[in-house]
Write a protein that holds these residues in place. Sequence first.
Motif, mmCIF file in Angstrom:
data_model
loop_
_atom_site.group_PDB
_atom_site.id
_atom_site.type_symbol
_atom_site.label_atom_id
_atom_site.label_comp_id
_atom_site.label_asym_id
_atom_site.label_seq_id
_atom_site.Cartn_x
_atom_site.Cartn_y
_atom_site.Cartn_z
ATOM 1 N N PRO A 1 42.050 67.224 2.351
ATOM 2 C CA PRO A 1 42.782 68.006 3.335
ATOM 3 C C PRO A 1 42.428 69.475 3.264
ATOM 4 O O PRO A 1 42.009 69.985 2.238
ATOM 5 C CB PRO A 1 44.250 67.786 2.912
ATOM 6 C CG PRO A 1 44.175 67.521 1.452
ATOM 7 C CD PRO A 1 42.882 66.775 1.239
ATOM 8 N N PRO B 1 47.247 61.010 5.142
ATOM 9 C CA PRO B 1 45.973 61.248 4.471
ATOM 10 C C PRO B 1 44.760 60.844 5.287
ATOM 11 O O PRO B 1 43.674 61.379 5.087
ATOM 12 C CB PRO B 1 46.085 60.395 3.198
ATOM 13 C CG PRO B 1 46.982 59.268 3.601
ATOM 14 C CD PRO B 1 47.957 59.839 4.583
ATOM 15 N N ASN C 1 47.841 71.776 -1.042
ATOM 16 C CA ASN C 1 49.035 71.647 -1.861
ATOM 17 C C ASN C 1 49.848 70.406 -1.509
ATOM 18 O O ASN C 1 51.064 70.398 -1.585
ATOM 19 C CB ASN C 1 49.907 72.909 -1.709
ATOM 20 C CG ASN C 1 50.846 73.095 -2.897
ATOM 21 O OD1 ASN C 1 50.605 72.560 -3.976
ATOM 22 N ND2 ASN C 1 51.902 73.849 -2.693
ATOM 23 N N ASP C 2 49.166 69.342 -1.106
ATOM 24 C CA ASP C 2 49.865 68.129 -0.698
ATOM 25 C C ASP C 2 50.706 67.524 -1.805
ATOM 26 O O ASP C 2 51.805 67.029 -1.567
ATOM 27 C CB ASP C 2 48.848 67.091 -0.218
ATOM 28 C CG ASP C 2 48.466 67.305 1.239
ATOM 29 O OD1 ASP C 2 48.999 68.261 1.833
ATOM 30 O OD2 ASP C 2 47.657 66.541 1.757
ATOM 31 N N ARG C 3 50.188 67.534 -3.037
ATOM 32 C CA ARG C 3 50.900 66.870 -4.137
ATOM 33 C C ARG C 3 52.263 67.492 -4.364
ATOM 34 O O ARG C 3 53.259 66.787 -4.556
ATOM 35 C CB ARG C 3 50.054 66.937 -5.419
ATOM 36 C CG ARG C 3 50.621 66.084 -6.547
ATOM 37 C CD ARG C 3 49.683 66.020 -7.726
ATOM 38 N NE ARG C 3 49.571 67.300 -8.394
ATOM 39 C CZ ARG C 3 48.824 67.527 -9.470
ATOM 40 N NH1 ARG C 3 48.095 66.546 -9.961
ATOM 41 N NH2 ARG C 3 48.772 68.715 -10.031
ATOM 42 N N GLN D 1 55.929 62.881 4.944
ATOM 43 C CA GLN D 1 54.742 63.281 4.199
ATOM 44 C C GLN D 1 53.522 63.357 5.102
ATOM 45 O O GLN D 1 53.453 62.718 6.144
ATOM 46 C CB GLN D 1 54.510 62.312 3.040
ATOM 47 C CG GLN D 1 55.605 62.398 1.984
ATOM 48 C CD GLN D 1 55.404 61.437 0.835
ATOM 49 O OE1 GLN D 1 54.425 60.697 0.796
ATOM 50 N NE2 GLN D 1 56.343 61.420 -0.099
ATOM 51 N N ARG D 2 52.553 64.163 4.692
ATOM 52 C CA ARG D 2 51.325 64.320 5.481
ATOM 53 C C ARG D 2 50.515 63.029 5.483
ATOM 54 O O ARG D 2 50.449 62.323 4.493
ATOM 55 C CB ARG D 2 50.454 65.451 4.907
ATOM 56 C CG ARG D 2 50.995 66.843 5.162
ATOM 57 C CD ARG D 2 50.003 67.900 4.678
ATOM 58 N NE ARG D 2 50.466 69.231 5.015
ATOM 59 C CZ ARG D 2 51.257 69.965 4.244
ATOM 60 N NH1 ARG D 2 51.669 69.472 3.095
ATOM 61 N NH2 ARG D 2 51.642 71.164 4.612
ATOM 62 N N TYR E 1 44.693 71.797 3.738
ATOM 63 C CA TYR E 1 45.788 72.394 2.988
ATOM 64 C C TYR E 1 45.923 71.619 1.692
ATOM 65 O O TYR E 1 46.255 70.444 1.683
ATOM 66 C CB TYR E 1 47.090 72.329 3.794
ATOM 67 C CG TYR E 1 48.232 73.014 3.090
ATOM 68 C CD1 TYR E 1 48.208 74.379 2.849
ATOM 69 C CD2 TYR E 1 49.316 72.283 2.635
ATOM 70 C CE1 TYR E 1 49.244 75.003 2.194
ATOM 71 C CE2 TYR E 1 50.362 72.906 1.982
ATOM 72 C CZ TYR E 1 50.317 74.267 1.775
ATOM 73 O OH TYR E 1 51.347 74.879 1.105
ATOM 74 N N TYR F 1 54.049 69.180 -2.141
ATOM 75 C CA TYR F 1 54.876 68.873 -0.972
ATOM 76 C C TYR F 1 55.386 67.436 -1.025
ATOM 77 O O TYR F 1 56.563 67.163 -0.819
ATOM 78 C CB TYR F 1 54.057 69.111 0.300
ATOM 79 C CG TYR F 1 54.759 68.713 1.577
ATOM 80 C CD1 TYR F 1 55.671 69.564 2.183
ATOM 81 C CD2 TYR F 1 54.500 67.482 2.178
ATOM 82 C CE1 TYR F 1 56.323 69.202 3.354
ATOM 83 C CE2 TYR F 1 55.146 67.112 3.346
ATOM 84 C CZ TYR F 1 56.051 67.972 3.931
ATOM 85 O OH TYR F 1 56.694 67.602 5.084
ATOM 86 N N HIS F 2 54.479 66.499 -1.345
ATOM 87 C CA HIS F 2 54.847 65.084 -1.356
ATOM 88 C C HIS F 2 55.839 64.749 -2.465
ATOM 89 O O HIS F 2 56.596 63.782 -2.352
ATOM 90 C CB HIS F 2 53.600 64.215 -1.505
ATOM 91 C CG HIS F 2 52.771 64.169 -0.259
ATOM 92 N ND1 HIS F 2 51.572 63.513 -0.194
ATOM 93 C CD2 HIS F 2 52.973 64.698 0.969
ATOM 94 C CE1 HIS F 2 51.076 63.647 1.031
ATOM 95 N NE2 HIS F 2 51.910 64.362 1.747
ATOM 96 N N ARG G 1 48.565 66.804 10.576
ATOM 97 C CA ARG G 1 48.776 65.622 9.742
ATOM 98 C C ARG G 1 50.257 65.438 9.412
ATOM 99 O O ARG G 1 50.627 64.546 8.660
ATOM 100 C CB ARG G 1 47.954 65.725 8.450
ATOM 101 C CG ARG G 1 46.455 65.671 8.690
ATOM 102 C CD ARG G 1 45.645 65.511 7.414
ATOM 103 N NE ARG G 1 45.863 66.595 6.481
ATOM 104 C CZ ARG G 1 46.376 66.444 5.268
ATOM 105 N NH1 ARG G 1 46.729 65.254 4.853
ATOM 106 N NH2 ARG G 1 46.537 67.479 4.473
ATOM 107 N N LEU G 2 51.117 66.287 9.992
ATOM 108 C CA LEU G 2 52.555 66.204 9.752
ATOM 109 C C LEU G 2 53.240 65.466 10.903
ATOM 110 O O LEU G 2 52.959 65.737 12.077
ATOM 111 C CB LEU G 2 53.149 67.607 9.623
ATOM 112 C CG LEU G 2 52.752 68.402 8.381
ATOM 113 C CD1 LEU G 2 53.146 69.871 8.536
ATOM 114 C CD2 LEU G 2 53.400 67.811 7.130
#
Length: 523
Positions: free
Chosen positions: A107, A127, A111-113, A124-125, A109, A115-116, A158-159
């Motif tokens: 991704p 993937p 910082n997905d981990r 969640q975004r 962005y 956020y999730h 992706r949101l």
Amino acid sequence: MDALLGPGPRRAGSSLGAAGPASSCRAARTPAAPWARFSAWLECVCVVTFDLELGQALELVYPNDFRLTDKEKSSICYLSFPDSHSGCLGDTQFSFRMRQCGGQRSPWYANDRHYHSRAPVALQREPAHYFGYVYFRQVKDSSVKRGYFQKSLVLVSRLPFVRLFQALLSLIAPEYFDKLAPCLEAVCSEIDQWPVPVPGQTLNLPVMGVVVQNLLPAPMVLASVHELDLFSCLQPLRFCCDFRPYFTIHDSEFKEFTTRTQAPPNVVLGVTNPFFIKTLQHWPHILRVGEPKMSGDLPKQVKLKKPSRLKTLDTKPGLYTAYTAHLHRDKALLKRLLKGVQKKRPSDVQSALLRRHLLELTQSFIIPLEHYMASLMPLQKSITPWKTPPQIRPFSQDDFLRSLEHAGPQLTCILKGDWLGLYRRFFKSPHFDGWYRQRHKEMALKLEALHLEAICEANIETWMKDKSEVEVVDLVLKLREKLVRAQGHQLPVKEATLQRAQLYIETVIGSLPKDLQAVLCPP
């Protein structure tokens, strides 16, 4: 509209421009990079227009160095116009979901981990998929050769924040159609100033002189960012199959989804082209939506019909299904909703009634599963600091079904029916596998966190007295691994526990010979 269900680094100086060359790669991003905040919300903004020679064409992508593959461009073009747009005069809003070409990619962005770890699964975004939020305008225009102005403004993200992005489009799209590129560039710069999305926090999102805010009173108030997405109503239970809110015959997965050489795929399709009625009449569930009729208490469109009756293009609205319902319908809810239609009750109120019903029904269904799953967790007293923690016991379908007699959904739900049959069907679906994997992962992390807490509450100096250097070094390495996982928000532990674990590591290393200290703590 018909729903068909299968079984089960951008540069800081980026400016508006035409879509660039195709590429399947994405530029590497860091949180401090230009447009980092923009990419926390959106992948890109696209404008799709109608060209007399080319048909639907991608007019521009912003920022112009966001690269889409040719297949992604084609999908966006076709999905951004209504399938039968001749009757869609004025402005129309809808959304779609499309597969990223080449599958899952890194991704933009990063910082997905984080956020999730805090966001509900429904928020969640994605993937490997993009959401497209569309504002389509079609108006008569004599200056255009074809006689009509036809253009779509599309937010690609992706949101799954349907309501947020549709509200945003309702603000920016009319202005964009009047002022074009300068307006869009200014809006994107504003979005690049937004704070990143943080689960549980109320955010003020200024755009075009309006502050969009969720939860608290504001010039524009959103009760949530995702309510239109009905899958989010099942937030205790993640939807683990594919779904496409809008799908056309031009979609790159058209052949994959419509083949008759294998069983129908696990997917929900939203379509408007009558062609699909005949092509997919072998699918087990088809929901055809039309204008509501108010004759009688239970109009025909809420009654279940067999797919064998779905043979012509002029088929009446209704739910055509090859399955037999496990639970009886809630006639009181249906009458309440129909009465609301007759009294012209606001759609937000009607939606709230339906969402509450679906949420309560899902909770009644999932609570017994949660209780049984919790019983598989080892007792906390069995977790000792210097031994590997005990394993989570396996899930037994038979044991669970036997438990329903005294702790089933009948305790919280008045609906009657074959609950056992419903659970048995659930066990065969991808949704049970997805739910079980997620809950097992959460329990394993909790078990690991409890083990770390037990270690931090023990007397480590007493333990070290009769231990070899190898055992002590092994403890250091394991504690460090747990600390790294915990600090990465993968373990649910308190800050005091983390500090104590770090102190233990320093204490243990300090007890070792200087040469080992140098290895474990290199300069």
